[in-house]
Design an enzyme around this catalytic site. Structure first.
Site, PDB file in Angstrom:
ATOM      1  N   SER A 123       0.836  -1.189   0.000  1.00  0.00           N
ATOM      2  CA  SER A 123       0.000   0.000   0.000  1.00  0.00           C
ATOM      3  C   SER A 123       0.883   1.256   0.000  1.00  0.00           C
ATOM      4  O   SER A 123       1.777   1.365  -0.837  1.00  0.00           O
ATOM      5  CB  SER A 123      -0.961  -0.065   1.182  1.00  0.00           C
ATOM      6  N   ASP A 241     -10.455  -3.669  -5.188  1.00  0.00           N
ATOM      7  CA  ASP A 241     -10.020  -2.770  -4.121  1.00  0.00           C
ATOM      8  C   ASP A 241     -11.094  -1.720  -3.842  1.00  0.00           C
ATOM      9  O   ASP A 241     -11.448  -0.935  -4.716  1.00  0.00           O
ATOM     10  CB  ASP A 241      -8.715  -2.085  -4.544  1.00  0.00           C
ATOM     11  N   HIS A 294      -8.409  -4.790  -1.048  1.00  0.00           N
ATOM     12  CA  HIS A 294      -7.111  -4.244  -0.661  1.00  0.00           C
ATOM     13  C   HIS A 294      -6.365  -5.134   0.339  1.00  0.00           C
ATOM     14  O   HIS A 294      -6.893  -5.459   1.391  1.00  0.00           O
ATOM     15  CB  HIS A 294      -7.340  -2.859  -0.049  1.00  0.00           C
TER      16      HIS A 294
END
Ligand SMILES: *[C@@H]1O[C@H](CO)[C@@H](O)[C@H](O)[C@H]1NC(C)=O
Ligand SMILES: *[C@@H]1O[C@H](CO)[C@@H](O)[C@H](O)[C@H]1NC(C)=O
Ligand SMILES: *[C@@H]1O[C@H](CO)[C@@H](O)[C@H](O)[C@H]1NC(C)=O
Length: 332
Positions: A123, A241, A294
């Site tokens: 991330s 996501d 995610h």
């Protein structure tokens, strides 16, 4: 939807046990050369809300070591205290955070003597590691793999988990204030906020992303040279996501309203502001997808990725060169 991006590994039954063995770390010695089969060290930079000592992260480190036994795994941190390290994912000046990582890696007795290192960014840790490559790259990165990273910024801040008071406090400060000097100097997600509808403000005030993406009129030639020097930049986008807006930022795509412009159709690429085009022409820019939301990483995907990109220096180190006909292939 929670903004925290802690790893959620989808371990299959029994695999935790398999991953829990310990392998002694091998020291890289001065006589490292192409014949040395010691795997290159791997550094991991975690995401928002996570910390360097978290179990999920260390499970990934164990898979890295299992793929290439003897791999030194280093977990990037802002503080040795895990809860302070986690807070630093929300609070701090990203420029200063990257400078600290540069200093830490350059001072590390093993990492600093390795011929190169490999890197995993989860991330936001992905764009921060890219910042490390562009600004310092000492020790130099061979392969950088980013999972669900915000390379082209985020255009919205998502809500925090109800019980995460720290996250909620930080996000409350952001509301309507993303361009303030407080936000840009102290609130980490603001420093990669990029809303195409406010592009001028972004260029004026962005403390981090506009700089490392070389979007301002001055283009830092070192940034371009360092990205082009990578063997591979592997960009994973999570297919479903819902945390990162827009998810296509993981592939450097520009999403303005309903219009999606792929990287290869952007000026960032055609004018090669940061070396991505040069890297692509030698076959080193990889667009990959991962199923799920995610940071929902499967062990198999991690295993396969680590086997493909990590290991001894010579293994993947020189294979990035591509046949001449590819070089002449024109714009992709
Ligand atoms: C962030 O830190 C750098 C280095 O100390 C400094 O030059 C910059 O002005 C800071 N950014 C903001 C927005 O204060
Ligand atoms: C995004 O779209 C808006 C509205 O059409 C436009 O004004 C703006 O210039 C676009 N931004 C970029 C960076 O293309
Ligand atoms: C991933 O690698 C580990 C260690 O080699 C192994 O134990 C595990 O079975 C692998 N998992 C999958 C799903 O391939």
């Amino acid at each position: 939807m929670a903004i925290g991006t802690q790893l959620k590994l989808l371990f299959t039954a029994g695999s935790l046990i398999a991953a829990s063995f310990a392998t002694p770390l091998q020291r890289l010695t001065d006589d490292d050369d192409d014949d040395n089969d010691t795997p290159l060290p791997v550094i991991i930079w975690h995401g928002l809300g996570d910390n360097y000592a978290a179990d999920g992260l260390h499970q990934v480190g164990e898979l890295v070591d299992a793929a290439n036994p003897g791999t030194l795994v280093y977990y990037v941190r802002m503080d040795n205290n895990p809860s302070k390290d986690s807070q630093a994912t929300f609070l701090g000046n990203v420029t200063e955070q990257i400078a600290k990582v540069c200093a830490d890696l350059a001072a590390d007795p093993i990492l600093s003597t390795a011929p190169a290192i490999d890197a995993i960014g989860f991330s936001q840790g992905g764009q921060f590691l890219r910042g490390y490559v562009e600004r310092c790259n000492n020790p130099p990165v061979r392969n950088l793999i980013t999972f669900g990273s915000q390379h082209n910024g985020i255009s919205a801040f998502r809500a925090c988990a109800v019980t995460d008071w720290f996250c909620r406090g930080a996000m409350a400060l952001l509301k309507g204030n993303a361009w303030s000097s407080l936000a840009q100097s102290r609130l980490v997600p603001a420093q990669y906020y990029r809303n195409p509808e406010e592009y001028d403000k972004y260029l004026d005030y962005s403390n981090f992303l506009a700089d490392i993406n070389n979007e301002r009129s001055f283009k830092n030639p070192k940034y371009k040279a360092n990205i082009a020097k990578l063997d591979n930049l592997v960009l994973y986008m999570f297919e479903d996501d819902t945390t990162v807006v827009p998810k296509e930022t993981a592939w450097f795509e520009e999403v303005n309203g309903t219009e999606i412009t792929p990287l290869r159709a952007r000026k960032l690429y055609s004018e090669d502001w940061i070396g991505l085009r040069e890297l692509d022409r030698k076959g080193g820019l990889k667009f990959r997808t991962a199923p799920g939301d995610h940071m929902q990483l499967s062990e198999k995907l991690l295993n396969d990725t680590f086997a493909e990109f990590f290991g001894p220096y010579k293994k993947a180190g020189k294979k990035a060169e591509r046949p001449v006909e590819f070089m002449g292939g024109g714009d992709l």
